[in-house]
Scaffold this motif. Structure first.
Motif, PDB file in Angstrom:
ATOM      1  N   LEU A 155       0.827  -1.202   0.000  1.00  0.00           N
ATOM      2  CA  LEU A 155       0.000   0.000   0.000  1.00  0.00           C
ATOM      3  C   LEU A 155       0.864   1.256   0.000  1.00  0.00           C
ATOM      4  O   LEU A 155       0.607   2.208  -0.760  1.00  0.00           O
ATOM      5  N   LEU A 156       1.891   1.290   0.833  1.00  0.00           N
ATOM      6  CA  LEU A 156       2.755   2.465   0.913  1.00  0.00           C
ATOM      7  C   LEU A 156       3.469   2.710  -0.414  1.00  0.00           C
ATOM      8  O   LEU A 156       3.567   3.852  -0.891  1.00  0.00           O
ATOM      9  N   LEU A 157       3.950   1.636  -1.047  1.00  0.00           N
ATOM     10  CA  LEU A 157       4.615   1.780  -2.341  1.00  0.00           C
ATOM     11  C   LEU A 157       3.640   2.271  -3.405  1.00  0.00           C
ATOM     12  O   LEU A 157       4.005   3.064  -4.281  1.00  0.00           O
ATOM     13  N   TYR A 158       2.390   1.814  -3.330  1.00  0.00           N
ATOM     14  CA  TYR A 158       1.370   2.263  -4.282  1.00  0.00           C
ATOM     15  C   TYR A 158       1.130   3.770  -4.148  1.00  0.00           C
ATOM     16  O   TYR A 158       1.045   4.491  -5.149  1.00  0.00           O
ATOM     17  N   LEU A 159       1.026   4.262  -2.909  1.00  0.00           N
ATOM     18  CA  LEU A 159       0.800   5.693  -2.703  1.00  0.00           C
ATOM     19  C   LEU A 159       1.964   6.522  -3.221  1.00  0.00           C
ATOM     20  O   LEU A 159       1.778   7.612  -3.778  1.00  0.00           O
ATOM     21  N   ILE A 160       3.181   6.031  -3.045  1.00  0.00           N
ATOM     22  CA  ILE A 160       4.364   6.776  -3.496  1.00  0.00           C
ATOM     23  C   ILE A 160       4.440   6.791  -5.010  1.00  0.00           C
ATOM     24  O   ILE A 160       4.665   7.841  -5.630  1.00  0.00           O
ATOM     25  N   ARG A 161       4.243   5.627  -5.655  1.00  0.00           N
ATOM     26  CA  ARG A 161       4.366   5.549  -7.112  1.00  0.00           C
ATOM     27  C   ARG A 161       3.196   6.250  -7.814  1.00  0.00           C
ATOM     28  O   ARG A 161       3.368   6.789  -8.910  1.00  0.00           O
ATOM     29  N   ARG A 162       2.010   6.232  -7.214  1.00  0.00           N
ATOM     30  CA  ARG A 162       0.856   6.852  -7.863  1.00  0.00           C
ATOM     31  C   ARG A 162       1.051   8.358  -8.017  1.00  0.00           C
ATOM     32  O   ARG A 162       0.592   8.964  -9.001  1.00  0.00           O
ATOM     33  N   GLN A 163       1.743   8.992  -7.058  1.00  0.00           N
ATOM     34  CA  GLN A 163       1.942  10.442  -7.094  1.00  0.00           C
ATOM     35  C   GLN A 163       3.349  10.823  -7.547  1.00  0.00           C
ATOM     36  O   GLN A 163       3.746  11.977  -7.417  1.00  0.00           O
ATOM     37  N   ASN A 164       4.089   9.817  -8.075  1.00  0.00           N
ATOM     38  CA  ASN A 164       5.432  10.063  -8.618  1.00  0.00           C
ATOM     39  C   ASN A 164       6.360  10.712  -7.593  1.00  0.00           C
ATOM     40  O   ASN A 164       7.166  11.595  -7.911  1.00  0.00           O
ATOM     41  N   PHE A 165       6.237  10.273  -6.331  1.00  0.00           N
ATOM     42  CA  PHE A 165       7.171  10.761  -5.322  1.00  0.00           C
ATOM     43  C   PHE A 165       8.517  10.071  -5.498  1.00  0.00           C
ATOM     44  O   PHE A 165       8.596   8.920  -5.939  1.00  0.00           O
ATOM     45  N   ASN A 166       9.567  10.779  -5.127  1.00  0.00           N
ATOM     46  CA  ASN A 166      10.906  10.183  -5.121  1.00  0.00           C
ATOM     47  C   ASN A 166      11.017   9.302  -3.889  1.00  0.00           C
ATOM     48  O   ASN A 166      10.854   9.773  -2.755  1.00  0.00           O
ATOM     49  N   ILE A 167      11.306   8.027  -4.128  1.00  0.00           N
ATOM     50  CA  ILE A 167      11.349   7.090  -2.999  1.00  0.00           C
ATOM     51  C   ILE A 167      12.481   7.421  -2.040  1.00  0.00           C
ATOM     52  O   ILE A 167      12.459   7.035  -0.870  1.00  0.00           O
ATOM     53  N   LEU A 168      13.508   8.154  -2.516  1.00  0.00           N
ATOM     54  CA  LEU A 168      14.620   8.542  -1.648  1.00  0.00           C
ATOM     55  C   LEU A 168      14.321   9.830  -0.885  1.00  0.00           C
ATOM     56  O   LEU A 168      15.095  10.221  -0.006  1.00  0.00           O
ATOM     57  N   ILE A 209      10.850  10.924   0.472  1.00  0.00           N
ATOM     58  CA  ILE A 209       9.413  10.744   0.638  1.00  0.00           C
ATOM     59  C   ILE A 209       8.844  11.906   1.450  1.00  0.00           C
ATOM     60  O   ILE A 209       9.326  12.192   2.558  1.00  0.00           O
ATOM     61  N   PRO A 210       7.806  12.600   0.933  1.00  0.00           N
ATOM     62  CA  PRO A 210       7.109  13.624   1.743  1.00  0.00           C
ATOM     63  C   PRO A 210       6.230  12.930   2.782  1.00  0.00           C
ATOM     64  O   PRO A 210       5.111  12.514   2.493  1.00  0.00           O
ATOM     65  N   MET A 211       6.730  12.818   3.987  1.00  0.00           N
ATOM     66  CA  MET A 211       6.086  11.989   4.998  1.00  0.00           C
ATOM     67  C   MET A 211       4.702  12.517   5.368  1.00  0.00           C
ATOM     68  O   MET A 211       3.799  11.730   5.662  1.00  0.00           O
TER      69      MET A 211
END
Length: 265
Positions: free
Chosen positions: A45-58, A60-62
């Motif tokens: 779920l967390l990875l889905y939220l990050i990839r859906r909004q094109n966040f940089n995984i390195l 992360i806007p917490m």
């Protein structure tokens, strides 16, 4: 019994055919649920939220990710508290990381950068994403039971008929019969002839060439006398010893036949 609809039951209830839909049928709301997104766990779920909004995984806007994550956890907690337990654990971890980022960084030795509170979470997300991609690649390969089934073929082979074995006594009896017949047609001739067993082996093989079976007595030339018959018989025994010919008999006291032995390529 109610009248059948097109003579086909629309359903079965406790094993009994049901031909009409009951008018008082009640379907509870929770009996039908539609999942637009299926997640295999908190990291998914967390990875889905990050990839859906094109966040940089390195980086992360917490704040944004934690808010969206808590909204999803709150929704599944209202539906399935037991399923939400492991998601609540990840939510607590996100809140902790968010809180640590708001605090001043810890003092570190001179020349070293302070540890990023998100570093451990980023490492787990990267490792999970690699495993997920590898699993997706494996899923594209054909799988037994899903994409294909192993072929099973059996070849019915009729058992070979059991034939009585030809022993030395049967061969001796057959030879005696040939001797008896040879005496009836032989003429008195005094000659001296050198006979070769190998030569007669070749003659026997030549006689059998291209023929399925040859009667035992047809291999002997009765007009050439007993010495030639003996040498021919010895040549036949040598061929049988070297597995070059098969000597068969369909039944006891039946005629004996000789054929070339089958030699696989």
């Amino acid at each position: 019994m109610p009248e059948a609809v097109d003579h086909v039951a629309v359903a079965r209830l406790y094993g009994e055919p049901l031909f009409n839909v009951p008018q008082d049928l009640y379907i509870p709301p929770e009996a039908l649920e539609i999942f637009l997104e299926a997640f295999e766990g908190p990291l998914d779920l967390l990875l889905y939220l990050i990839r859906r909004q094109n966040f940089n995984i390195l980086d992360i806007p917490m704040a944004a990710v934690t808010r969206q994550y808590l909204e999803y956890v709150e929704e599944i907690r209202n539906r399935n508290l037991e399923l939400a337990a492991e998601y609540l654990l990840m939510a607590a971890m996100l809140i902790e990381i968010k809180s640590r980022m708001l605090l001043p960084p810890r003092r570190t030795p001179e020349g070293e950068e302070p540890e990023d509170p998100r570093a451990e979470l980023v490492r787990r997300l990267q490792e999970y994403e690699r495993i997920k991609l590898a699993a997706a690649q494996l899923a594209t390969h054909p799988q037994q039971g899903r994409d294909f089934l192993p072929a099973h073929a059996t070849r019915s082979q009729a058992p070979e008929p059991l034939r009585p074995s030809v022993g030395l006594q049967e061969l001796r009896t057959a030879l005696s019969d040939i001797f008896r017949r040879a005496r009836l047609v032989q003429t008195h001739r005094i000659t001296r002839e050198e006979l070769s067993v190998r030569e007669h082996m070749t003659l026997v093989l030549r006689t059998l060439q291209g023929r399925r079976f040859v009667a035992f007595e047809d291999l002997f030339d009765l007009t050439r006398g007993v010495p030639v018959l003996v040498v021919t018989f010895v040549a036949l025994l040598e061929l049988a010893k070297e597995s070059l010919v098969d000597i068969t008999q369909a039944a006891a006291y039946a005629p004996i036949y000789v054929r070339l032995a089958y030699i696989p390529a």
